[in-house]
Design an enzyme around this catalytic site. Sequence first.
Site, PDB file in Angstrom:
ATOM      1  N   ASP A   1      -8.146  -4.213  -7.055  1.00 33.84           N
ATOM      2  CA  ASP A   1      -7.789  -3.413  -5.892  1.00 33.84           C
ATOM      3  C   ASP A   1      -7.741  -1.938  -6.291  1.00 33.84           C
ATOM      4  O   ASP A   1      -7.056  -1.550  -7.237  1.00 33.84           O
ATOM      5  CB  ASP A   1      -6.416  -3.865  -5.378  1.00 33.84           C
ATOM      6  CG  ASP A   1      -6.005  -3.173  -4.079  1.00 33.84           C
ATOM      7  OD1 ASP A   1      -6.747  -2.288  -3.617  1.00 33.84           O
ATOM      8  OD2 ASP A   1      -4.948  -3.524  -3.543  1.00 33.84           O
TER       9      ASP A   1
ATOM     10  N   SER B   1       0.836  -1.201   0.000  1.00 34.86           N
ATOM     11  CA  SER B   1       0.000   0.000   0.000  1.00 34.86           C
ATOM     12  C   SER B   1       0.876   1.258   0.000  1.00 34.86           C
ATOM     13  O   SER B   1       1.694   1.444  -0.899  1.00 34.86           O
ATOM     14  CB  SER B   1      -0.932  -0.042   1.215  1.00 34.86           C
ATOM     15  OG  SER B   1      -1.868   1.021   1.184  1.00 34.86           O
TER      16      SER B   1
END
Length: 296
Positions: free
Chosen positions: A268, A215
């Site tokens: 995602d 991330s």
Amino acid sequence: MAAMVERKPLEAPKNLLEAVSMLAEAMKHAHMEARGTWHLFDLSRAILHAIMDKGKKTVARECSERSDCVQLKTPEILKELHEFKTLLTRTMLFTSRKAFAVFDEEDVLLRKTTARILRPAFTVIRDRKSKSLIVFIRGTRSLRDMLTDALCAPISFEHIIYSHGSEQSGNKKVSGHAHRGMVAAALWVKKRCIPVLLDALQHHPDFKIKIVGHSLGGGTAALLTYKLREIPQFSSSTCVTFGPAACMTLELAEFGKPFIISVINGSDMVPTLSVFSVHDFISEVLKLVTKMAVRK
């Protein structure tokens, strides 16, 4: 509408006053970007759109539409996938104390467990089994991490190409723009891990350097890898990111293909959500509203 490009260098705040000033600047930038075009509340709509958009392409869907895609099943590929799984497991574990049971205490070379604004939590590990020095950078986990995410104005970013034992200058570099907060975070980690990595390489010159992140940590890891590869001792550094945040423009991303691997889970939204993608989404909405108004 393209976002404004920031030219002012950004460094981690040294005190509370600098932190408040930095956040005020980020809010001002967001307000100027939103004025007359979109509101900050539109960000939640953009996120919902990213999640619910059933028409977006996935890797599986795109591969099924192309003739040059094949499923890889060779032992080498399976071995590489196993290595990725190991790195992902460790990346997830490094948010807790459990991960350090995998390594001897002496193999934990540097550990910063508490994140600050523009100062992500990271750990430098000596992995004797894979003969690697691994820098793990943690993803968004705290409010301070979220504030680093929020400092998302594009900033000029360039990578000087190191080749054949000398630093190449002039046209031997690739330039673009990158996420302002992640660039600052990468430079902060770089300053602290370089002495540790140099010392470790003196004792283990055959060890490879890997930068790993998830991330926010993934985007920071990718940018850090560019900067480390400019240093002769680290010119062969590689990077593996999991669900990395969108952090750089296309030319930079294309150049990094040989040494940066990004692993993304289906659709995602984190790797595709950026200032530019929000602008694109709002632009599409405005065009749709205009068409509907014309029809009426």
